[in-house]
Design a protein around this motif. Sequence first.
Motif, short mmCIF file in Angstrom:
data_model
loop_
_atom_site.label_atom_id
_atom_site.label_comp_id
_atom_site.label_asym_id
_atom_site.label_seq_id
_atom_site.Cartn_x
_atom_site.Cartn_y
_atom_site.Cartn_z
N LEU A 26 145.73 -7.49 64.14
CA LEU A 26 146.79 -6.87 64.94
C LEU A 26 146.43 -5.44 65.37
N VAL A 27 145.88 -4.66 64.44
CA VAL A 27 145.50 -3.29 64.79
C VAL A 27 144.38 -3.30 65.83
N THR A 28 143.41 -4.19 65.65
CA THR A 28 142.33 -4.31 66.63
C THR A 28 142.87 -4.75 67.99
N THR A 33 143.50 -3.36 73.34
CA THR A 33 144.36 -3.50 74.53
C THR A 33 144.49 -2.17 75.25
N PHE A 34 144.68 -1.09 74.49
CA PHE A 34 144.76 0.24 75.11
C PHE A 34 143.42 0.66 75.69
N VAL A 35 142.33 0.32 75.02
CA VAL A 35 141.00 0.63 75.57
C VAL A 35 140.81 -0.08 76.92
N GLY A 36 141.13 -1.37 76.94
CA GLY A 36 141.01 -2.12 78.19
C GLY A 36 141.94 -1.61 79.27
N ALA A 37 143.17 -1.27 78.88
CA ALA A 37 144.12 -0.74 79.86
C ALA A 37 143.62 0.58 80.44
N GLY A 38 143.05 1.44 79.59
CA GLY A 38 142.51 2.70 80.09
C GLY A 38 141.37 2.48 81.07
N ALA A 39 140.49 1.53 80.75
CA ALA A 39 139.37 1.23 81.65
C ALA A 39 139.87 0.67 82.98
N LEU A 40 140.87 -0.20 82.93
CA LEU A 40 141.42 -0.78 84.16
C LEU A 40 142.17 0.27 84.98
N LEU A 189 141.76 2.82 67.07
CA LEU A 189 140.44 2.35 66.64
C LEU A 189 140.04 2.97 65.30
N VAL A 190 140.38 4.25 65.13
CA VAL A 190 140.11 4.88 63.83
C VAL A 190 140.89 4.16 62.74
N ALA A 191 142.16 3.84 63.04
CA ALA A 191 142.97 3.10 62.05
C ALA A 191 142.36 1.73 61.77
N ALA A 192 141.84 1.08 62.81
CA ALA A 192 141.23 -0.23 62.62
C ALA A 192 139.98 -0.14 61.76
N VAL A 193 139.15 0.87 62.00
CA VAL A 193 137.93 1.04 61.20
C VAL A 193 138.28 1.28 59.73
N LEU A 194 139.25 2.14 59.49
CA LEU A 194 139.66 2.41 58.10
C LEU A 194 140.24 1.16 57.44
N LEU A 195 141.00 0.40 58.21
CA LEU A 195 141.59 -0.81 57.65
C LEU A 195 140.52 -1.86 57.36
#
Length: 303
Positions: A26-28, A33-40, A189-195
Amino acid sequence: MRFQFVLSEIGIGLRRNLAMTISVVLVTFVSLTFVGAGALLQQQVATMKGPLYDSVRISIFLCTQDSLSPSCSGAATEANKEAIQAALTSPPLSEYVAEVRFESQDEAYAQFQEDFSDDELSASVTPDQLPESFRVGLVDPERFQVIRESFSGSPGVEQVVDQGEVLEPFFSVLNTLTVASLVLAAVMLVAAVLLIGTTIRLAAFNRRRETGIMRLVGASSLVLQLPFLLEGVIAVCLGAALASAALLVAVRYGVSDWLAVQVPSFDYVGTADVWVVVPFLFVGGVLLAALASVVSLSRYLKV
């Protein structure tokens, strides 16, 4: 045998840490999704900026008999017009100017009637009330300020109007949204890496006895570490798949089917642009998962 062992260990790890795995997915999903939205969004800005800026024109409106501007002392003279024309076609301004068109009062009146034909006030406007102007096309539409600064307050010039001023706030908002999306994505992404790291450490701790036995019977570090690493990669790939699906649905139905119909004046990103972004989401997610897993395993998988 080793392949079966790796698969069985992955299955055991996913079952034992199901809640943590779902959290990673879920965190990923949210972060990618935000990374992709920013790129788009950045792609959308580039798609819209080109055609819009290519149409930017600067209008140098000349003084009329009734002009109140401090630079006006009556209608612009022929000498004023010749000076403006000469300045536009001579260095250093000529390198910025792609074309120059003079618009007379009669031409301005005809354009006014065409633009405001449904307005009752258009019938009361006469050609002598509208100013003559120079319509200037630019080589680089983003350098519109050079022309404006060169002629603002010049003799015979009432005002300089550039369409670029209208576009700048619009693109500023889009760029701000892009930056905000990427910043939020970075935090997630930082939260995902830590998780992911926490999940790997928990899995390694729960299976420390099994890994100890495998090490004693001669299993290599790669065989021991691979199941844990693949657990994180699988979770991240599931999150990336969900993020890709969300972006495809949003662009297909939110942009192509709704926004493009409501505001058909622009070109918009489509599903083809999403498919360009999707591989980067998977590759980026897998690299982050692998990095988090390797760091965690190097510290906590010592038997």
